[in-house]
Design an enzyme around this catalytic site. Structure first.
Site, PDB file in Angstrom:
ATOM      1  N   LYS A 167      18.898  20.665 -19.697  1.00  0.00           N
ATOM      2  CA  LYS A 167      19.377  20.771 -18.305  1.00  0.00           C
ATOM      3  C   LYS A 167      20.419  21.894 -18.157  1.00  0.00           C
ATOM      4  CE  LYS A 167      20.667  19.567 -14.099  1.00  0.00           C
ATOM      5  NZ  LYS A 167      19.866  19.867 -12.933  1.00  0.00           N
ATOM      6  N   LYS A 242      30.213  23.184 -12.060  1.00  0.00           N
ATOM      7  CA  LYS A 242      30.334  22.167 -13.114  1.00  0.00           C
ATOM      8  C   LYS A 242      29.299  22.418 -14.222  1.00  0.00           C
ATOM      9  CE  LYS A 242      28.301  17.952 -13.468  1.00  0.00           C
ATOM     10  NZ  LYS A 242      27.890  16.574 -13.226  1.00  0.00           N
TER      11      LYS A 242
HETATM   12  P1  NAD Z   1      27.598  11.665  -6.082  1.00  0.00           P
HETATM   13  O1  NAD Z   1      29.046  11.929  -6.256  1.00  0.00           O
HETATM   14  O2  NAD Z   1      27.014  11.710  -4.713  1.00  0.00           O
HETATM   15  O3  NAD Z   1      27.229  10.205  -6.718  1.00  0.00           O
HETATM   16  C1  NAD Z   1      27.844   9.634  -7.847  1.00  0.00           C
HETATM   17  C2  NAD Z   1      28.188   8.200  -7.485  1.00  0.00           C
HETATM   18  O4  NAD Z   1      28.667   7.499  -8.643  1.00  0.00           O
HETATM   19  C3  NAD Z   1      29.323   8.092  -6.441  1.00  0.00           C
HETATM   20  O5  NAD Z   1      28.825   7.447  -5.280  1.00  0.00           O
HETATM   21  C4  NAD Z   1      30.395   7.258  -7.150  1.00  0.00           C
HETATM   22  O6  NAD Z   1      31.081   6.370  -6.289  1.00  0.00           O
HETATM   23  C5  NAD Z   1      29.567   6.522  -8.187  1.00  0.00           C
HETATM   24  N1  NAD Z   1      30.381   5.996  -9.311  1.00  0.00           N
HETATM   25  C6  NAD Z   1      31.282   6.656 -10.068  1.00  0.00           C
HETATM   26  N2  NAD Z   1      31.808   5.813 -10.997  1.00  0.00           N
HETATM   27  C7  NAD Z   1      31.221   4.617 -10.813  1.00  0.00           C
HETATM   28  C8  NAD Z   1      31.339   3.322 -11.428  1.00  0.00           C
HETATM   29  N3  NAD Z   1      32.227   3.113 -12.415  1.00  0.00           N
HETATM   30  N4  NAD Z   1      30.585   2.307 -10.986  1.00  0.00           N
HETATM   31  C9  NAD Z   1      29.719   2.487  -9.956  1.00  0.00           C
HETATM   32  N5  NAD Z   1      29.546   3.674  -9.313  1.00  0.00           N
HETATM   33  C10 NAD Z   1      30.286   4.722  -9.739  1.00  0.00           C
HETATM   34  O7  NAD Z   1      26.843  12.692  -7.042  1.00  0.00           O
HETATM   35  P2  NAD Z   1      25.298  13.132  -6.983  1.00  0.00           P
HETATM   36  O8  NAD Z   1      25.143  14.358  -6.158  1.00  0.00           O
HETATM   37  O9  NAD Z   1      24.466  11.920  -6.697  1.00  0.00           O
HETATM   38  O10 NAD Z   1      25.103  13.598  -8.508  1.00  0.00           O
HETATM   39  C11 NAD Z   1      25.017  12.662  -9.566  1.00  0.00           C
HETATM   40  C12 NAD Z   1      24.706  13.417 -10.849  1.00  0.00           C
HETATM   41  O11 NAD Z   1      23.469  14.109 -10.723  1.00  0.00           O
HETATM   42  C13 NAD Z   1      25.763  14.486 -11.193  1.00  0.00           C
HETATM   43  O12 NAD Z   1      25.975  14.452 -12.572  1.00  0.00           O
HETATM   44  C14 NAD Z   1      25.100  15.780 -10.729  1.00  0.00           C
HETATM   45  O13 NAD Z   1      25.563  16.904 -11.475  1.00  0.00           O
HETATM   46  C15 NAD Z   1      23.636  15.491 -11.001  1.00  0.00           C
HETATM   47  N6  NAD Z   1      22.682  16.248 -10.162  1.00  0.00           N
HETATM   48  C16 NAD Z   1      22.888  16.377  -8.823  1.00  0.00           C
HETATM   49  C17 NAD Z   1      21.976  17.104  -8.060  1.00  0.00           C
HETATM   50  C18 NAD Z   1      22.163  17.278  -6.562  1.00  0.00           C
HETATM   51  O14 NAD Z   1      21.432  18.079  -5.957  1.00  0.00           O
HETATM   52  N7  NAD Z   1      23.095  16.557  -5.933  1.00  0.00           N
HETATM   53  C19 NAD Z   1      20.835  17.669  -8.656  1.00  0.00           C
HETATM   54  C20 NAD Z   1      20.629  17.479 -10.021  1.00  0.00           C
HETATM   55  C21 NAD Z   1      21.562  16.759 -10.766  1.00  0.00           C
END
Ligand code: NAD
Length: 298
Positions: A167, A242
């Site tokens: 990734k 990031k």
């Molecule tokens: P986001 O911040 O929208 O979602 C993460 C969620 O995790 C939050 O809602 C947060 O409250 C929750 N969380 C954190 N700690 C927690 C705990 N202890 N218990 C329960 N919930 C908890 O982020 P996202 O955009 O959904 O991205 C998630 C991951 O996917 C990241 O690592 C990001 O780099 C990766 N990613 C994102 C995308 C994109 O387009 N957004 C694409 C590919 C990969």
């Protein structure tokens, strides 16, 4: 597999959990943000009251969190409840933390897979994500049918941590090609070459890339491009920064040269400092063009 616990119902987690529920899998979801748990219930995701409640009775637990620290914190809590179960982390995190998470699972008699995704929110909604997986063959074989409910491609990249390695290498290429594509469009503007003429030539020539033909940083050339929508994400610049930082840390640890990755990291750091962290990462074209930042305007 009858029941899945889904931990982290943010931008990506919510539509992924919804895809599982649509596929008929009993999905129990939890997030620190209670309003997200409520919203996910509209998609058929059952609200869990705690991590223990989410994982009790589930054969599989999936985490979709922001960072390695968050994954390790959650896995430290759920691993002791996970004997005989399968733990899957779909977050994008550093290779070392991913390996630490695998060790936690192994010490508690659970199978584990790191399975970060490509495809963004649109791919999560359409259940067409690509999963890049790391872990033992038996763990991958168990994870594959679960992940297929949320994705179009499920790849086994190697042992523990190799999904994360794939990734961050992919996103290193993406960050660099997006900046190069933006530079070419800004140069075209200065030379009096139209955006469309450059697009038509480069998209069938050796300058072709995903950044050009699927996600063009100049507007009105690719229908789904965030450039047509005032650079609303999509994939936020802050998340690209990031991922580029994860690639730089990995390169430093592995002793690999990454000069363009280093430059891309600095450019996205500048873009974030200019107030563009929440904009789509293709908005880097504004920095290259020298457009005044929101913070710089009076
Ligand atoms: P986001 O911040 O929208 O979602 C993460 C969620 O995790 C939050 O809602 C947060 O409250 C929750 N969380 C954190 N700690 C927690 C705990 N202890 N218990 C329960 N919930 C908890 O982020 P996202 O955009 O959904 O991205 C998630 C991951 O996917 C990241 O690592 C990001 O780099 C990766 N990613 C994102 C995308 C994109 O387009 N957004 C694409 C590919 C990969």
């Amino acid at each position: 597999m009858r029941r899945v616990a889904f931990i982290g119902l943010g931008n990506m987690g919510r539509p992924m959990a919804a895809a599982l529920a649509r596929a008929g899998v009993e999905t129990r979801g939890i997030d620190l943000n209670a309003s997200l748990v409520k919203a996910a219930a509209e998609d058929g995701v059952i609200a869990a009251s705690s991590l223990r409640d989410a994982i009790g009775g589930a054969e599989v637990a999936i985490t979709m969190l922001q960072s390695g620290d968050q994954t390790l914190a959650v896995w430290s809590e759920i691993a002791p409840e996970a004997r005989g179960k399968l733990l899957i982390d779909c977050s994008t995190i550093d290779v070392e933390s991913a390996r630490g998470a695998h060790r936690l699972a192994q010490a508690n008699g659970a199978l584990s897979v790191d399975a970060p995704v490509s495809g963004g929110v649109a791919g999560a909604k359409a259940a067409t994500l690509t999963f890049m997986c790391g872990g033992e063959a038996a763990a991958f074989a168990a994870a594959q049918p679960v992940l297929e409910h949320m994705g179009a491609h499920v790849l086994h990249c190697g042992d523990a941590g190799m999904g994360q390695a794939a990734k961050i290498c992919n996103n290193l290429m993406l960050g660099v090609t997006m900046i190069a594509t933006a530079e070419a469009f800004v140069l075209a503007e200065r030379l009096g070459l139209s955006h469309r003429a450059l697009f038509e030539a480069a998209s069938i020539s050796s300058g072709q890339s995903w950044s050009l033909t699927s996600y063009c940083p100049a507007p009105e050339l690719v229908p789904t491009s965030p450039a047509n929508n005032d650079y609303r994400p999509g994939f936020m610049s802050a998340l690209m920064l990031k991922d580029l930082r994860l690639a730089q840390e990995a390169a430093a640890r592995a002793g690999a040269a990454s000069p363009l990755g280093a430059a891309a990291t600095q450019l996205y750091a500048l873009h974030q400092a200019a107030g563009q962290g929440g904009a789509d990462f293709s908005s880097i074209i504004k920095l290259i063009r020298g457009e005044p930042s929101e913070r710089g305007q009076s």
